[in-house]
Write a protein that holds these residues in place. Sequence first.
Motif, PDB file in Angstrom:
ATOM      1  N   ARG A   1       0.825  -1.211   0.000  1.00 47.06           N
ATOM      2  CA  ARG A   1       0.000   0.000   0.000  1.00 47.06           C
ATOM      3  C   ARG A   1       0.856   1.257   0.000  1.00 47.06           C
ATOM      4  O   ARG A   1       0.535   2.241  -0.678  1.00 47.06           O
ATOM      5  CB  ARG A   1      -0.938  -0.018   1.210  1.00 47.06           C
ATOM      6  N   LYS A   2       1.946   1.235   0.730  1.00 53.95           N
ATOM      7  CA  LYS A   2       2.864   2.382   0.746  1.00 53.95           C
ATOM      8  C   LYS A   2       3.496   2.611  -0.618  1.00 53.95           C
ATOM      9  O   LYS A   2       3.868   3.737  -0.960  1.00 53.95           O
ATOM     10  CB  LYS A   2       3.952   2.166   1.799  1.00 53.95           C
ATOM     11  N   GLU A   3       3.607   1.526  -1.399  1.00 60.25           N
ATOM     12  CA  GLU A   3       4.151   1.637  -2.761  1.00 60.25           C
ATOM     13  C   GLU A   3       3.119   2.198  -3.737  1.00 60.25           C
ATOM     14  O   GLU A   3       3.448   2.487  -4.883  1.00 60.25           O
ATOM     15  CB  GLU A   3       4.612   0.261  -3.250  1.00 60.25           C
ATOM     16  N   GLY A   4       1.877   2.340  -3.288  1.00 58.86           N
ATOM     17  CA  GLY A   4       0.844   2.910  -4.141  1.00 58.86           C
ATOM     18  C   GLY A   4      -0.151   1.925  -4.714  1.00 58.86           C
ATOM     19  O   GLY A   4      -1.028   2.304  -5.497  1.00 58.86           O
ATOM     20  N   TYR A   5      -0.055   0.659  -4.321  1.00 60.22           N
ATOM     21  CA  TYR A   5      -1.000  -0.351  -4.801  1.00 60.22           C
ATOM     22  C   TYR A   5      -2.279  -0.323  -3.972  1.00 60.22           C
ATOM     23  O   TYR A   5      -2.278   0.069  -2.803  1.00 60.22           O
ATOM     24  CB  TYR A   5      -0.391  -1.750  -4.721  1.00 60.22           C
ATOM     25  N   LYS A   6      -3.361  -0.756  -4.583  1.00 60.40           N
ATOM     26  CA  LYS A   6      -4.602  -0.982  -3.859  1.00 60.40           C
ATOM     27  C   LYS A   6      -4.602  -2.450  -3.435  1.00 60.40           C
ATOM     28  O   LYS A   6      -4.539  -3.340  -4.288  1.00 60.40           O
ATOM     29  CB  LYS A   6      -5.817  -0.676  -4.756  1.00 60.40           C
TER      30      LYS A   6
END
Length: 295
Positions: A284-289
Amino acid sequence: MKILKLVIAVFLLGSCNAQNNNITLKTNNTDNTLLWEISGKQLSKPSYLFGTFHLICKDDIPFGPQLKTAVKSVNEVYMELDMDDPGRLTGALQLMNMKGDTTLKSLYSTEEYKKLQLFFSDSLQMPLAMFQSMKPVFLEAMLYPKMLPCKTMSGVEEELLLLAKENKKPIQGLETMAFQASVFDSIPYTGQAKELLKAIDSLQAYKKYFEVMVKAYKSQQLKKMQELLSNKDFGMEDNQDILLDKRNKNWVTQLNTIMKKESVFIAVGAGHLVGDMGLISLLRKEGYKVRPVEN
């Protein structure tokens, strides 16, 4: 030899046959699930994350219909190790042995070693002499079958391997056998030896802890599993950075590249999913949902 083979199995957790990835799996109402969908960040197709348990009663393995659909939909299955590698068992023996000339006998006092010998002889019906070079952490794993209330046990990874093969999905590993050996070598053998003796001395308490952990896994309560892993008496808090955090960060780096190329099903120990440094949080921190999927 049956127990030795069991211990080896315990620690070992693009195809033209890929199905149409345009599927929608039902979201779980809570975070109580072992199955998670990874999407967003310009991924053309979703990938899936699943938490495994290295040894459990076979009838308790939580493979729901949506998990099977997820496996069918991906291109490849990624595990901690390539479970389909024909050299896996040979490599496992190397992983299990201590470096240099360190022996079990050298890690214990005479009295402690006699206690260990007696336990292996009486409880496991095996001579301790045949395990002189084995890392104590793997000897501790030999206690797990005594903590399960069933005769038919299996690793979740082993059953997932069969499911992947049924669907003709190639198997890949996030780590090599040599790397995993280095992980366990980085934990002092003296500390491992102390934990093994502690487990034998407190076997009933460990059994109760293990039962609660298995129950949390079966009911897919990740927060409860995180709490148990942080237990100062039985958990892995002292070695969390080595066993979980650093490896999780390395896996996310790999997955950033892998998931851009293809849809994958990622199966790793459930302990790797939870907490601020767990895979769910890091992705999530990497930008994934990352959304919970009903299982």
